[in-house]
Design an enzyme around this catalytic site. Structure first.
Site, PDB file in Angstrom:
ATOM      1  N   ALA A 232       0.803  -1.237   0.000  1.00 23.36           N
ATOM      2  CA  ALA A 232       0.000   0.000   0.000  1.00 23.36           C
ATOM      3  C   ALA A 232       0.828   1.276   0.000  1.00 23.36           C
ATOM      4  O   ALA A 232       0.262   2.365   0.089  1.00 23.36           O
ATOM      5  CB  ALA A 232      -1.013   0.030   1.145  1.00 23.36           C
ATOM      6  N   ALA A 233       2.155   1.177  -0.113  1.00 21.17           N
ATOM      7  CA  ALA A 233       2.965   2.408  -0.178  1.00 21.17           C
ATOM      8  C   ALA A 233       2.629   3.178  -1.460  1.00 21.17           C
ATOM      9  O   ALA A 233       2.437   4.404  -1.440  1.00 21.17           O
ATOM     10  CB  ALA A 233       4.451   2.075  -0.140  1.00 21.17           C
ATOM     11  N   GLY A 234       2.505   2.448  -2.573  1.00 22.59           N
ATOM     12  CA  GLY A 234       2.145   3.095  -3.845  1.00 22.59           C
ATOM     13  C   GLY A 234       0.735   3.671  -3.786  1.00 22.59           C
ATOM     14  O   GLY A 234       0.469   4.752  -4.321  1.00 22.59           O
ATOM     15  N   ASP A 235      -0.173   2.958  -3.122  1.00 23.97           N
ATOM     16  CA  ASP A 235      -1.551   3.458  -2.989  1.00 23.97           C
ATOM     17  C   ASP A 235      -1.575   4.744  -2.154  1.00 23.97           C
ATOM     18  O   ASP A 235      -2.298   5.694  -2.467  1.00 23.97           O
ATOM     19  CB  ASP A 235      -2.436   2.416  -2.289  1.00 23.97           C
ATOM     20  CG  ASP A 235      -2.567   1.146  -3.106  1.00 23.97           C
ATOM     21  OD1 ASP A 235      -2.401   1.213  -4.334  1.00 23.97           O
ATOM     22  OD2 ASP A 235      -2.817   0.088  -2.500  1.00 23.97           O
TER      23      ASP A 235
HETATM   24  O1  RIB Z   1      -1.611  -2.224  -3.329  1.00 26.13           O
HETATM   25  C1  RIB Z   1      -1.822  -3.047  -2.224  1.00 26.13           C
HETATM   26  C2  RIB Z   1      -3.118  -3.764  -2.356  1.00 26.13           C
HETATM   27  O2  RIB Z   1      -3.063  -4.611  -3.475  1.00 26.13           O
HETATM   28  C3  RIB Z   1      -3.461  -4.662  -1.188  1.00 26.13           C
HETATM   29  O3  RIB Z   1      -4.163  -4.002  -0.161  1.00 26.13           O
HETATM   30  C4  RIB Z   1      -4.234  -5.790  -1.850  1.00 26.13           C
HETATM   31  O4  RIB Z   1      -5.575  -5.834  -1.492  1.00 26.13           O
HETATM   32  C5  RIB Z   1      -4.040  -5.598  -3.335  1.00 26.13           C
HETATM   33  O5  RIB Z   1      -5.162  -5.102  -3.924  1.00 26.13           O
END
Ligand code: RIB
Length: 285
Positions: A232-235
């Site tokens: 989730a760092a990119g998110d």
């Molecule tokens: O980018 C991380 C996410 O990728 C995770 O939370 C997982 O659910 C996948 O979708």
């Protein structure tokens, strides 16, 4: 405050921590296991909200044991969930392995996310009045295209994080204003990104680089932290960038890379996304 609509995925992450990944056919003992709400769409929505935007989420959960918890996490983070539907069948899940170096590997099973095949009038209205539409590729690409077209036609900026990466129709690229990719995605997408006015390529611990419509580039140095888990760092980077895009690329990149770095300091997706004050504190150092 930017108004953002995320049209995207929401998953329950099944996270196993292990010092060393097993080879094919090998069994190893893990160090821990946790259920953590995630999904690229949901993570980006929470990150944008915590970075200071007003956020609505358009997506789907199933009718299984994970559905209520997935909704609750978005709601408790202050993300609008009136456009989150419940469909028959399982919610999306992601099997994640995090090794001793904080590197992850992920298998996603789409579940309810794969059923996000249509946008209704209320979804389209939310997109039309937003400042930014934020999408990824964990829901059907036709839905992303429909959302992006509607956004573009109504003057809503379209941010696409084309992850998990795959080849996309040229029609979709024509609707995208800002793309956020990592180095692997940039290499795979190649010249398709040339059609996008603003491209931000993340470089892991080395920060990111921005390329604008005039070809001018702007490097964003990395923020040094002790990495526990890069999930989730990119998110988090993308959500924070979208929240601050209206302040210009320089400020948006600083917020994004600080938030993204902080997200690597804890295990898990939604639980690792930093708050507004945590980001501000590190930014002002
Ligand atoms: O980018 C991380 C996410 O990728 C995770 O939370 C997982 O659910 C996948 O979708």
């Amino acid at each position: 405050m930017a108004r953002i609509v995320v049209v995207g995925s929401i998953n329950m992450d099944l996270v196993t921590s292990v010092r060393r990944r097993p080879e094919p056919g090998e069994t190893v003992s893990g160090d821990g296991f946790a259920l953590v709400p995630g999904g690229k769409g949901s993570n980006q929505a929470i990150a944008a909200r915590r970075a200071g935007a007003e956020v609505k989420f358009v997506g789907a959960v199933g009718d299984d044991v994970f559905a209520d918890e997935l909704r609750r996490v978005l709601h408790d983070a202050g993300v609008g969930v009136s456009r989150l539907r419940r469909v028959d069948g399982p919610s999306g899940v992601a099997a994640i392995v995090v090794d001793g170096n904080g590197e992850n590997s992920i298998i996603v099973v789409g579940g309810a996310n794969s059923r996000m095949t249509e946008l209704d009038a209320a979804d389209l209205e939310a997109i039309a009045v937003a400042d930014v539409l934020l999408c990824q590729l964990e829901i059907p690409v036709q839905t992303v295209l429909a959302a992006a077209r509607h956004a573009h036609a109504n003057g809503t900026a379209v941010v696409l994080n084309p992850s998990p990466v795959h080849e996309l129709p040229a029609d979709l690229w024509a609707e995208v204003d800002i793309a956020v990719v990592n180095e692997g995605e940039a290499a795979q997408l190649g010249s398709a990104l040339d059609a996008v006015p603003h491209v931000i390529t993340t470089l892991g611990a080395d920060g990111a680089i921005y390329r604008g419509p005039d070809g001018i580039t702007l490097p964003q140095p990395g923020v040094r932290v002790k990495v526990v888990d890069t999930t989730a760092a990119g998110d988090t980077f993308t959500g924070a960038l979208a929240a601050h895009w209206h302040e210009g690329p320089e400020i948006a990149l600083a917020w994004a890379s600080t938030a993204g770095a902080l997200a690597t300091t804890k295990l898990g997706a939604s639980v690792s996304i930093p708050t507004h004050s945590e980001i501000e504190r590190l930014l002002s150092r």
